[in-house]
Design an enzyme around this catalytic site. Sequence first.
Site, PDB file in Angstrom:
ATOM      1  N   GLU A 250       0.853  -1.146  -0.026  1.00 43.27           N
ATOM      2  CA  GLU A 250      -0.101  -0.022  -0.246  1.00 43.27           C
ATOM      3  C   GLU A 250       0.902   1.084   0.015  1.00 43.27           C
ATOM      4  O   GLU A 250       1.800   1.341   0.832  1.00 43.27           O
ATOM      5  CB  GLU A 250      -0.982   0.111   1.113  1.00 43.27           C
ATOM      6  CG  GLU A 250      -1.689   1.217   1.195  1.00 43.27           C
ATOM      7  CD  GLU A 250      -2.834   1.358   2.423  1.00 43.27           C
ATOM      8  OE1 GLU A 250      -3.605   2.243   2.705  1.00 43.27           O
ATOM      9  OE2 GLU A 250      -2.796   0.358   3.173  1.00 43.27           O
TER      10      GLU A 250
ATOM     11  N   ASN B 223      -4.586   4.746  -2.282  1.00 42.45           N
ATOM     12  CA  ASN B 223      -5.821   5.471  -1.698  1.00 42.45           C
ATOM     13  C   ASN B 223      -6.420   6.545  -2.630  1.00 42.45           C
ATOM     14  O   ASN B 223      -5.624   7.405  -3.015  1.00 42.45           O
ATOM     15  CB  ASN B 223      -5.674   5.879  -0.561  1.00 42.45           C
ATOM     16  CG  ASN B 223      -5.403   4.893   0.706  1.00 42.45           C
ATOM     17  OD1 ASN B 223      -6.487   4.247   1.073  1.00 42.45           O
ATOM     18  ND2 ASN B 223      -4.329   4.609   1.118  1.00 42.45           N
TER      19      ASN B 223
ATOM     20  N   GLU C 127      -8.019   2.064  -3.403  1.00 41.30           N
ATOM     21  CA  GLU C 127      -8.852   1.979  -2.148  1.00 41.30           C
ATOM     22  C   GLU C 127      -9.729   3.063  -1.942  1.00 41.30           C
ATOM     23  O   GLU C 127      -9.247   4.158  -1.913  1.00 41.30           O
ATOM     24  CB  GLU C 127      -7.912   1.986  -1.017  1.00 41.30           C
ATOM     25  CG  GLU C 127      -7.059   0.420  -1.050  1.00 41.30           C
ATOM     26  CD  GLU C 127      -6.236   0.034   0.067  1.00 41.30           C
ATOM     27  OE1 GLU C 127      -6.388   0.938   1.171  1.00 41.30           O
ATOM     28  OE2 GLU C 127      -5.402  -0.795   0.272  1.00 41.30           O
TER      29      GLU C 127
ATOM     30  N   ASP D  46     -12.073   0.464   1.801  1.00 40.88           N
ATOM     31  CA  ASP D  46     -11.126   0.529   2.848  1.00 40.88           C
ATOM     32  C   ASP D  46     -12.088   0.994   4.219  1.00 40.88           C
ATOM     33  O   ASP D  46     -13.182   1.598   4.173  1.00 40.88           O
ATOM     34  CB  ASP D  46     -10.250   1.698   2.566  1.00 40.88           C
ATOM     35  CG  ASP D  46      -8.974   1.741   3.705  1.00 40.88           C
ATOM     36  OD1 ASP D  46      -8.957   0.722   4.199  1.00 40.88           O
ATOM     37  OD2 ASP D  46      -8.233   2.591   3.437  1.00 40.88           O
TER      38      ASP D  46
ATOM     39  N   GLU E 171      -6.299  -4.834   8.880  1.00 38.14           N
ATOM     40  CA  GLU E 171      -5.796  -3.818   8.889  1.00 38.14           C
ATOM     41  C   GLU E 171      -5.118  -3.887  10.394  1.00 38.14           C
ATOM     42  O   GLU E 171      -5.816  -4.226  11.342  1.00 38.14           O
ATOM     43  CB  GLU E 171      -5.975  -2.470   8.194  1.00 38.14           C
ATOM     44  CG  GLU E 171      -6.510  -2.507   6.992  1.00 38.14           C
ATOM     45  CD  GLU E 171      -6.879  -0.775   6.889  1.00 38.14           C
ATOM     46  OE1 GLU E 171      -6.150  -0.183   5.986  1.00 38.14           O
ATOM     47  OE2 GLU E 171      -8.041  -0.811   6.886  1.00 38.14           O
TER      48      GLU E 171
END
Length: 814
Positions: free
Chosen positions: A573, A628, A660, A690, A747
């Site tokens: 990520e 993101n 995301e 997310d 996460e």
Amino acid sequence: MLKVLTCLTTEHDYRLVGVAAVVCFAACFTAFRLYSRMRGAKGLVRAAWLLLTGLVCGSGVWATHFIGMVAYDPGLKTGYSPTGTLLSLMIAVLFMGSGFVVASAQRTRTNDMAGGLILGMGVASMHYTGMTAFVTQGHLVWEHATVGASVLFGVAGCTAALILAGRARSLGKQVLGGVMLTLGVCGLHFTGMGAITTVPDAAIIVPDQLLSGGVLTLAVTSITGLIILGGLGAVAIESQTTRSALERIRRLANAAYEGIVVVQDGRINDANAAFCELLGAPLAEITGKPLYGEILRFSGGEGSRDDVRREGVLQPVEGGREIPVEVFARLMDDGARTETSGLTVLAVRDLRERRSAEEKIRYLAEHDGLTGLLNRNSLQTRLAATIERVEASGETLSVICIDLDHFKEANDQHGHLAGDALLVETARRLQDSVTAPSFAARLGGDEFIVVQVGGGDQPTAAAELSGRMLDALATPVMFEGQDLTMGASLGVSLYPDDGRTAESLMANADMALSRAKEGGRGIYRFFKREMDESIRERRSLARDLKQGITDGELVVYYQPLARAADGEVCGFEALVRWQHPTRGMIPPLDFIPVAEENGLIAPLGEWVLRQACADAAAWEKPLRIAVNLSPLQLNNPALPTLVHEVLISTGLSPHRLELEITESALFKDYQRALDNLRRLKALGVRIAMDDFGTGFSSLSTLQSFPFDKIKIDKSFVENIHRHDRATVIVRAVLGLGRSLEIPVVAEGVETQEQINFLRSEDCAELQGYAIGRPGPLHTLEAWTRANPAPAQAPDQTQAPAEPQATRRSRRSAA
């Protein structure tokens, strides 16, 4: 007098008397037509008209005399001496020309009387000189009193003719002058004929070579007729030429855009159609009217000067609003005609369009072109003047800075027309909220200023106005069938507590506005001295961030994701960091909100996307890269195009890119966001939800769009086995993912106990410090190389632990 009548009735042939009268009138009438042309000429042209006038009038008077003599029959043989006949003709022409010259020299009664005297004496001289050419068988005895009376008749008739005819410009004046001159000539001739008595004398012999009456009549009539016809022809040709020229000039003048008016002695002589249209009256109605004072006025009060442009006002004949005009005057004098002397031609230009354009330019220079409010420059000028007045009068004053909430998002999502509609409606509502002498202005973009003058004691009056404006701006705006959400944040500064100048009051109101935005938007805040330094710091940080994006100060850190079953890293990520040149590493918690407030989140998000894709494309292993998306990016119609372009330019395979989003981002514009997600899926890009379980999470979202992955928020994972509810929620989400056949990522995994639990519940992937901390690109080789060296964990000191609040802020913006 009785003798004159007896002579006329008994000794004259009536037919020839009538012919003489007709010839005399024709000559006199023609002479006055020529006289009118001579009065308006100069130089050689005047001389030519003078010669023709003298010739026509003199020959006509001379012809009248000799036809009248032929009509006279004393009962004796008669004849005419050629010498005396020709001499009388020359006298007639000379005196007639001289008389008309004197009369035309200047338009006064004295000149007319002097000219009439010369004409009368010329007729008398011609008559009595012509009588010396008369030969008969007898002696002529003269009655001197009657001779004197004849001269008086002639002078009186000629003088009256000149006085009554005047300039002889009209046909009626020319006929009147011809009649009076004919009466004078005929009166002198027949009175003079009555003054003679013929005493027969057989001893006197009339020679045969003398001119007979018949020959003389024919010759005189023919010559005089030709001369009169020539004069009339000249007048007709000149009149037709003049009329043709005037018609051409009038057509040209009427075709002119500007008004043209000819003025003589301060009165309107002629004008074109444009001038008549300006006055709202036909030419016949305004001809002869005074121009200056009543119709046209200048600022200086004087008439228009030659070759000088001046401005004035024109008053229409029927009344109404005055018309601003520009006037250019020129003296019309061609040097050949006296009738043009003193004539002035004025070109009159209507200034209404120019004044309207100037007013529009002035308005645009002082007002915002879109909303019609005062612009920044006008605001500063007016605010400074208002402060001076308030300081003198003791009134109260407040400056309110207004910024629309989420305007940039609405503008980007719905287009610039929607943004313009929001701005226009905002301006209207602000204007409705204030009353003079208070006023509103637009600084630019979505920022407005309202200056409240009076209204009561401060800060109560400012608070009341701010509340009313917040309520007014809270109502949505309808645009193309959609409700556009409105809302605003307000900052207030007060005079004189927060500043005594326009600049300080506006700056402090802006700082208060920033504090209102920080407080959650949709509120107003008053300026406080302690906020000055913190706001300056945030603005400085915003400037540095903008420059930092350009200068490449931002870096991308990557945090690994591993399969829960065997712990093998399957992707990363991308997380943004800012390496400030003087402040060092700045965490996202500090600069992401600044980017959101200052419109930098879009370029920041695009930069992260490009950098992450470029880095991932260079890895030896085809690992996935997760990026993101901020709500602004998600709702931008150009997002799919941007992603496609980035994939092509970096060479990254679409199935390796994972975007995301948070579910809360979908609710900004749900339909547009879903449309963008479907277009991204069509490119082959993977979509992950997310922070599932927080914010606006709902099962309907999972039903509306087939997500490729669900990420359980760290707040639930870190409480596994600590709080029963958290454990149950994690187990439920994992079960939901299995039922929907959507992989679930946990996460914030930090302990082996959490890993064991997630594996037992068939969690697909894990992310957290237990797997690996975020690190720069060069720390990823152990995972990204195709044939790595013996497993070695990356440098765990490269990046500190990331707080949960920082992560959430980062995901909402990067």
